[in-house]
Structure formats: structure tokens, C-alpha cells
Scaffold this motif. Structure first.
Motif, short mmCIF file in Angstrom:
data_model
loop_
_atom_site.label_atom_id
_atom_site.label_comp_id
_atom_site.label_asym_id
_atom_site.label_seq_id
_atom_site.Cartn_x
_atom_site.Cartn_y
_atom_site.Cartn_z
N UNK A 1 32.24 -20.73 -7.04
CA UNK A 1 32.19 -20.77 -5.76
C UNK A 1 32.23 -19.33 -5.39
N UNK A 2 30.85 -18.93 -4.96
CA UNK A 2 30.42 -17.31 -4.54
C UNK A 2 31.32 -17.31 -3.26
N UNK A 3 31.86 -15.98 -3.15
CA UNK A 3 32.46 -15.55 -1.96
C UNK A 3 31.63 -15.27 -0.93
N UNK A 4 32.11 -15.52 0.37
CA UNK A 4 31.37 -15.18 1.79
C UNK A 4 30.26 -15.94 1.97
N UNK A 5 30.04 -17.08 1.22
CA UNK A 5 29.02 -18.12 1.74
C UNK A 5 29.45 -19.20 2.39
N UNK A 6 28.80 -19.75 3.26
CA UNK A 6 29.25 -20.80 3.88
C UNK A 6 28.01 -21.82 4.43
N UNK A 7 28.41 -23.17 4.33
CA UNK A 7 27.26 -24.25 4.77
C UNK A 7 27.17 -23.85 6.22
N UNK A 8 25.80 -24.14 6.79
CA UNK A 8 25.40 -24.08 8.00
C UNK A 8 25.51 -25.26 8.38
N UNK A 9 26.48 -25.44 9.82
CA UNK A 9 26.69 -26.62 10.17
C UNK A 9 26.49 -26.88 11.87
N UNK A 10 26.16 -25.95 12.34
CA UNK A 10 25.62 -26.18 13.54
C UNK A 10 24.56 -25.07 14.14
N UNK A 11 24.06 -25.36 15.66
CA UNK A 11 22.64 -24.84 15.95
C UNK A 11 22.71 -23.37 15.88
N UNK A 12 24.10 -22.79 16.43
CA UNK A 12 24.06 -21.37 16.77
C UNK A 12 24.02 -20.76 15.23
N UNK A 13 24.69 -21.33 14.31
CA UNK A 13 24.76 -20.52 13.01
C UNK A 13 23.45 -20.66 12.43
N UNK A 14 22.82 -21.81 12.64
CA UNK A 14 21.23 -21.96 11.98
C UNK A 14 20.43 -20.94 12.77
N UNK A 15 20.75 -20.92 13.94
CA UNK A 15 19.80 -19.75 14.85
C UNK A 15 19.64 -18.46 14.09
N UNK A 16 21.01 -18.11 13.55
CA UNK A 16 21.10 -16.66 13.08
C UNK A 16 20.87 -16.85 11.61
N UNK A 17 21.06 -17.78 11.14
CA UNK A 17 20.44 -18.05 9.74
C UNK A 17 18.91 -17.63 9.71
#
Length: 256
Positions: A126-142
Motif C-alpha cells: 500500500x503506497x503512502x499518500x495515494x488515493x483513489x479519485x472519487x469525485x469530479x473536483x479531485x478528477x479535475x485536479x488529477x
């Protein structure tokens, strides 16, 4: 990381030839194409020979990708149909490097290798500081970071509807209010694909982290697949992947 317990449809590994593995890689890649196009509301069609779409493709995507190395006649017919429909020659992915199109109005953009890692070849963690993108705002930043890493375009390629597709996971490494690395993982009946790996810091750690995420996203019993070239291919080879076939990306000579 929570595994999707519904992955009983992923076939357990058996001995396969490289040719069979290349077919599985191509099918997995076509599954991702289909998910991205449908998330944008774009039409597509699929046969045993190819996947294609009759409308202009999003940036960095083709209008056609081949699925059978022996169906070249059918694929050439589809290229002709798409040319008539779009009013220009479509860009497309020759999944098995079987079509020669220099004299048909195309030029070769690049060649790459399908890559494959056997189940359990990669140690999950489990790598640290990674997260699954789950909402539109986070997807926009990604997507903003993805574009900054070397995929510039004014268009939005990955729409929020993609986040509702259970076969696709998007991951990013947290950095302040955004992300400095990321990847996409998608499942198919016979493999789990990893693609769109990027890093704004330029370190190999992003490749290691992305591969670790892919091993736990869906099923530990599925091979990991994708395609790469150059430095990225070297990094994936170091992580336990090997080339199982060649592919080529063709674009129209008219610059479209």
C-alpha cells in the motif's frame, strides 16, 4: 486498499503464448477506450477484429484499435468506412504491427510494446499518500497534473462519468491541494491493465507505486498488462514486466 470482491469473472492464469498475451493486452486496452468514450457519451462499436468510433476521438485516443492480428482485410475496410464517415483518415492503433499504411495516407507516430507481468510476480503493498479519485473536483485536479506531465490539451479527456464505471479506477498521489503523480487501472475478464502513469517529480517511484496499486485494485490472481516504450518501458521491465508483442500508432498525413 479495498479489493473488489466481485472479480470472479477474471480468469485465473494458465500457460499462454506471447501471441495470446498480446491479444489479451489489446482487448484490455480496448476496454479502457470503450469506457473513456462512453463516459463522454460518444458512440462506439466492437467486433472480434477491432474496436472503433465514428466520431472525433478525445485527445491522445484513436478512432480504432485492432483486436485480431489476422483480420487485416476487415480492419482496412473499417479504416475506409471511418475515413468516409469522418471526412478524413482516422488515427488508429495497429495492435499487432500488421498493417503497412505509409502509402495509404498515414504516417507512423510511434511503436511500442505490449507488456505483461504474471500474477504474484509483483509484491503488493500500500503506497503512502495515494488515493483513489472519487469525485469530479479531485478528477479535475488529477487531469490538470496529467496534462502538465506531458499530455497538454485544452479538452477534458476524463469525465466524471468515468468514476462510476466499476471496471476503472483512477489513482493520484497527494501533493498539497492536488496530485503530483497518478495512473489508471482497468479490469478485463482476463487481465488488469495499468496506463496513464505520470509523475511531475520525474522519479521511478511513481511507477513502483502505480504497479503496487494495480495488484490490489481488483484481483491478485490476474496478470497485469499495458503498453510502453522508451524510458517508461525500461522502468516497467525493472518491475517485472516483459514485452509480449509490438503495436504501432498511425496518424493521417494531412495533420488531422
Amino acid at each position: 486498499m479495498i479489493r473488489d470482491s466481485s472479480q470472479s469473472d477474471i480468469v485465473k492464469h494458465t500457460a499462454r503464448s506471447d501471441a495470446e498475451k498480446a491479444r489479451i493486452c489489446a482487448a484490455n486496452n480496448a476496454d479502457l477506450y470503450q469506457a473513456v468514450f462512453r463516459a463522454q457519451g460518444l458512440p462506439d462499436q466492437r467486433t472480434s477484429a477491432f474496436w472503433s468510433s465514428d466520431v472525433s476521438a478525445p485527445p491522445y485516443y484513436s478512432n480504432m484499435t485492432t483486436l485480431d492480428p489476422d483480420a487485416t482485410e476487415e480492419q482496412l475496410v473499417e479504416i475506409g468506412r471511418l475515413t468516409d464517415r469522418l471526412g478524413r483518415r482516422p488515427g488508429f492503433k495497429d495492435g499487432f504491427s500488421r498493417l503497412e499504411l505509409v502509402n495509404k495516407g498515414f504516417h507512423l507516430l510511434f511503436s511500442a510494446s505490449w507488456i505483461w507481468a504474471e500474477p504474484h510476480r509483483i509484491s503488493p503493498r500500500a503506497p503512502q499518500d495515494w488515493a483513489r479519485i472519487c469525485d469530479a473536483a479531485a478528477l479535475g485536479r488529477w487531469e490538470h497534473s496529467w496534462k502538465e506531465s506531458g499530455s497538454p490539451t485544452d479538452a477534458n479527456v476524463f469525465t466524471p462519468a468515468l468514476l462510476s464505471d466499476p471496471s476503472v479506477h483512477i489513482y493520484g498521489r497527494l501533493a498539497g491541494d492536488g496530485f503530483d503523480a497518478g495512473c489508471i487501472v482497468n479490469r478485463s475478464p482476463e487481465a488488469v491493465g495499468i496506463s496513464n502513469i505520470f509523475s511531475l517529480t520525474g522519479t521511478p517511484q511513481a511507477f513502483r507505486d502505480a504497479v503496487s496499486l494495480a495488484t490490489t485494485a481488483f484481483s491478485p490472481d490476474a496478470p497485469l498488462v499495458g503498453y510502453d516504450r522508451g524510458a517508461a518501458l525500461n522502468e516497467m521491465t525493472k518491475l517485472g514486466f516483459r514485452s509480449v508483442g509490438k503495436l504501432r500508432i498511425w496518424l493521417s498525413d494531412d495533420g488531422s
